[in-house]
Enzyme design. Sequence first.
Site, short mmCIF file in Angstrom:
data_model
loop_
_atom_site.label_atom_id
_atom_site.label_comp_id
_atom_site.label_asym_id
_atom_site.label_seq_id
_atom_site.Cartn_x
_atom_site.Cartn_y
_atom_site.Cartn_z
N CYS A 1 34.67 53.90 -11.96
CA CYS A 1 35.17 52.77 -12.74
C CYS A 1 34.16 51.66 -13.01
O CYS A 1 33.77 51.40 -14.14
CB CYS A 1 36.40 52.19 -12.06
SG CYS A 1 37.79 53.32 -11.97
N ASP B 1 41.64 55.16 -17.90
CA ASP B 1 40.94 55.31 -16.62
C ASP B 1 41.15 56.73 -16.11
O ASP B 1 42.28 57.14 -15.85
CB ASP B 1 41.49 54.28 -15.62
CG ASP B 1 40.68 54.20 -14.34
OD1 ASP B 1 39.84 55.08 -14.09
OD2 ASP B 1 40.89 53.25 -13.57
N ASP C 1 36.76 55.79 -19.05
CA ASP C 1 35.60 55.41 -18.25
C ASP C 1 34.96 56.60 -17.55
O ASP C 1 33.75 56.60 -17.29
CB ASP C 1 35.97 54.31 -17.25
CG ASP C 1 37.13 54.66 -16.33
OD1 ASP C 1 37.68 55.77 -16.44
OD2 ASP C 1 37.50 53.80 -15.50
N HIS D 1 37.92 45.16 -13.43
CA HIS D 1 37.15 45.82 -12.35
C HIS D 1 35.65 45.50 -12.41
O HIS D 1 34.81 46.36 -12.14
CB HIS D 1 37.36 47.33 -12.37
CG HIS D 1 37.37 47.92 -10.98
ND1 HIS D 1 37.69 49.24 -10.74
CD2 HIS D 1 37.11 47.36 -9.77
CE1 HIS D 1 37.61 49.47 -9.43
NE2 HIS D 1 37.26 48.34 -8.83
#
Length: 660
Positions: free
Chosen positions: A81, A41, A292, A131
């Site tokens: 995200c 991330d 991401d 997420h």
Amino acid sequence: MATLRRREFLGMGLGAGASLLALSGEAEATVAPNLLFVFADQWRGQATGYAGDPNAVTPNLDRMASTGLNLTNVVSVCPVCSPYRGSLMTGQYPLTHGVFINDVPLATDANCVGDIYRQAGYATGYIGKWHLNGSPKGDYGGRAAFIPEDRRQGFEFWRVLECTHNYNRSLYYGETPEKRYWEGYDASAQTRMAEDYIRQHAHGDRPFCLFLSWGPPHNPYETAPDKFREMFADREIKLRPNVPATSTASATRDLRGYYAHIAALDDCMGQLLQTLRETGLERNTIVVFTSDHGDMLGSQGFTRKLLPWDESAVVPFLLRYPRQFGETGRVVDLPISTPDILPTLLGLSGIPVPASVEGTDFSGALRGTPSATDNDGALFELPVPYHTAFTYGIGAYRGIRTRRYTYVETREGPWLLYDNREDPYQTKNLVGTPGSEQIQANLVQILHRKLAERHDQFLPPQQYVDQWKYNHMGELHGRYPAPGEPRPPELGTDETGWFAVVKGCIVKKHELGCSVEAPDGSGVALQKLPKPITGKATITARYQSIAKDNPRNAFLVLASGPIDRRQTWCGSFAGIHKLSTFQGPCKGTQDAANAPSRTDPTAEFTVEIEVDVKARTARMKANGDVLELNLPENFDALRLVGCGVFRTISAFSEIQITAQ
């Protein structure tokens, strides 16, 4: 030809010790490959040793790059995200699957990676950050909620939390609502869980499809394990050349922790690759490492994500599949966007691509097939600004990245054009510059063709928010009211006729000259100089806060470009008695140069700014107070001057400019 499952392959009756050697190339090619997809991330594409980052310690990823495919031109379709994850799972663009902001749910019936591989006979598993479940109340409350089976999008094995950045006290759930916690640094514990999964499925009936999603190196940056933080505690950090002087201290501090996270994750990646070797699965497993989105970390004067510059939008992407590609490293510059990842993986796995997928299968291009589909640009976008975009005054955009260029438009028209080969740090915006007309025209054509293919009309953000009923979402900070609610005033008008660029504000006539009002954020009104100034000049004006209550600020704005970071705001935070300067749209005092101001907040200011463009310096005087400042490194000429305000209304006289 039917695909052999693993038990059928092992039971072919080949002699002990010679079975693999005796297996024909044709039979080997029919064994379904495993898939191990690992993504971090907020790991920007430049932050690895193999990409040339002098700070990054990534020996395992470097070896992976030297023995597999290094895709250097992969962009995050919407660099944040949840939108990325929605596109990764579905192979669709954000305006199709609807996850174009964080914390909204992906539809339960969306046809996703887990569904597709599971239907093809694979065991499916997901470990780490998800997420995509959403927070129904519009806040972050759903980030710790249990995710039921019908919301897992086809993944059977499940060790997941929606979202957390508490990497050393990290909650997760299995298939039941029982709360569990990863031991220690969660990425390390998640990696061990993935290794166990690989060993358990090494000789099972089905090939596996396993996704491992790490939370780091996303901030907080200072929470990596001690041994990795110690590696960077006293190390000299070399900043990218596009980090302005005002961001040097904060960028250096944050990057120490960022690279510590990266070193820890590289160690995890090495463990995964070693496990594949030990289990004999290395040759027949597709391994992907990516992220991401990226992180600006001071580049262009920005932090975080959602932005179209490379540090935010370009991600690392390594693919290793020895059975298909051998073990000789190869660099691939094919432009790829997030929706293309799923169909390309399906192509490598021998699985048909469902009709619901919008991305393109580039597996043939990766194999080097002469007739394979090529790509003249990867599409990326921000349909609805929020979060960091609000902070920096960035509006909705659509962009493409080709093998050489990055081109981005806002709803107002062309915004950014960079020659990434000649200008890898994106410091020279070529939009509208002499000699770039044909390049820009070609890129406009490519972008508009791709938008037409997506049926993307580039509508105002409010229309997308209304369509998907996201008006209540906390990420939108009340900027997009629900239908029937009062709408904020349209900002961007000028009744004086003085200014060539008016963004985020209303300009009216005033006895001092003009008033500039921006009640909701940054506002700027710029007039274009008859001739760019590349040497010295003096800019003088008078201004005064005329807000009825809470007088805030007024600034003169020096700009080399109209709406990018080649701006310097020079003026006063009247309400807190400070003179201040900073680059780009007003964002408070972060990374700003400040000095005390003794002027009454409601008094009329006389401001004089002495500029030396060649030396990249300026000196501001305001009623006897003085502040020295540096101009951005990409400030190559003074082309525009104007007025800036932040959540207030101020009056300005005409600006006087004297070139020396």
